[in-house]
Design an enzyme around this catalytic site. Structure first.
Site: not given
Ligand code: MN
Length: 401
Positions: A114, A116, A121, A130, A185, A187, A219, A223, A226, A230, A239, A243, A346
């Site tokens: 996967d 990014y 995003h 952050r 997600e 994708e 996907d 959260r 994660q 992570y 994750k 999927t 988001e």
């Molecule tokens: Mn993903």
């Protein structure tokens, strides 16, 4: 034009599409090529009209075909196109067309990676998680960031998604339980074939010899799990629980008229990722995310910073080999606008601004019973009919723990 009744030149599953799938057909999963709302039994058609290709499509999955060189994929696609066009073979082929029933995962997934690859995003997530640091990691514009996922939990559209269970930190406390922040997600996935040897990278210019086709991917992501797990090795249990992929793999060649130039690159690319002199690998795919029947976002795939060819070149630059049935996904597709984001994280600003759905319902993350549908299509333009990628659906069911 095809002789198949009801399939005109503008049909989104017309001759320009011809995706591969596996459907229950005379009681067992069989490989088909879709035309309109019908599936052509590939094993039976090849047995009669192209016996040398029949061993590649006689099982329930595409892997034997994927193992063949791309020239063989193109020969089969050309043959199917001819069979569905030529009236003289219609008496042989028409009895092999049947309505599409239950769909199955059409390929045995090898490795799953996967990426990014959406700048919109990645920078939105950076701003949310952050806020005091640069929104993109330092390497982000130098290479397509990715991780190896779990291929054994890739499931076909329609498979119920059991809410994942695990560990998270809430305030200063460690808790174990069902995820409270289950997300999606949206994708785009790429199915690989024509395997390579260890040590042998796939050059950008050769990517089309290894990318068999395109599917849609949801996907699913927890959260809360994660966020706690992570650092420093990246996604793991947040994750790996599921999927989902769409049941139709659209051949790469069907996108010839849908190529778009990727966005301008503002950081010079190293040579193995420099695609300036090559045909464009952006794809004009429009996604749509529906939650419980309401459209909540329309992510644009042409906005992706990194292309599938660059992802494949990067995935293999260290000499990692690929196998037929490997799958890589683009990472969450998000556009520049607030209603183009490919994740709830988001869309709801991680719960700060819950989404408002019809009937006064709000959502920040998924509840048990929620249904998510992601659709994809190449929109019609003058001289180009719409191309459907189908949909990937899933209903969330309660944790078993
Ligand atoms: Mn993903």
């Amino acid at each position: 034009m095809t002789w198949v009744p009801g399939v005109d030149a503008g049909h989104p599953y017309g001759l320009h599409n011809l995706p591969y799938g596996a459907v229950s057909y005379r009681d067992s999963p069989r490989l088909v090529v879709r035309i309109g709302d019908l599936g052509l039994d590939l094993a039976a058609a090849c047995a009669r009209l192209a016996p040398d290709l029949a061993p590649l499509v006689s099982g329930p999955v595409l892997n034997p075909l994927l193992a063949a060189p791309a020239a063989t994929w193109r020969r089969l696609r050309a043959a199917v196109t001819e069979w569905l066009t030529d009236e003289s073979v219609r008496p042989v082929v028409e009895p092999l067309l049947e309505p599409i029933g239950q769909t199955h995962l059409p390929f045995e997934v090898g490795d799953y990676v996967d990426f990014y690859a959406s700048e919109h995003h990645a920078s939105a997530i950076g701003r949310i998680l952050r806020p005091d640091s640069p929104s993109l990691p330092e390497a982000w514009k130098h290479l397509p960031i990715g991780y190896h996922g779990r291929s054994g939990t890739v499931v076909v559209s329609g498979t119920p998604i059991v809410r994942p269970h695990g560990q998270r930190r809430v305030g200063g406390e460690i808790e174990v339980g069902p995820s409270l922040r289950l997300d999606i997600e949206a994708e785009v996935g790429f199915v690989l074939g024509a395997g390579t040897r260890l040590g042998e990278p796939v050059a950008l210019a050769d990517a089309a010899e290894h990318v068999f086709g395109v599917c849609l991917v949801n996907d699913w992501s927890a959260r809360d799990l994660q966020a706690w797990e992570y650092v420093p090795l990246g996604p793991f249990l947040g994750k790996s629980f599921a999927t989902s992929v769409s049941p139709w793999v659209v051949p790469l060649d069907a996108f010839d008229s849908a190529r778009t130039a990727p966005p301008p690159r503002d950081v010079p690319l190293v040579s193995y990722l420099d695609d300036a002199a090559l045909p464009p690998w952006g794809l004009d795919i429009a996604l749509e995310i529906e939650l419980n029947g309401a459209v909540i976002s329309r992510p644009p795939f042409p906005a992706m910073y990194w292309t599938a060819a660059q992802m494949l070149a990067h995935l293999t630059v260290n000499g990692a080999s690929i196998r037929p049935g490997d799958l890589f996904a683009s990472g969450t597709v998000s556009g520049p606008e607030p209603d183009q984001a490919g994740s709830l994280m988001e869309l709801s600003q991680i719960g700060r601004k819950p989404l408002e759905l019809p009937g006064g319902v709000t959502r920040s993350f998924l509840e048990d019973g929620d249904e998510v549908v992601i659709r994809g299509r190449v929109p019609a333009t003058p001289g180009r009919p719409e191309l459907a990628l189908g949909e990937v659906t899933g209903v969330v069911v309660a944790s078993l723990q």
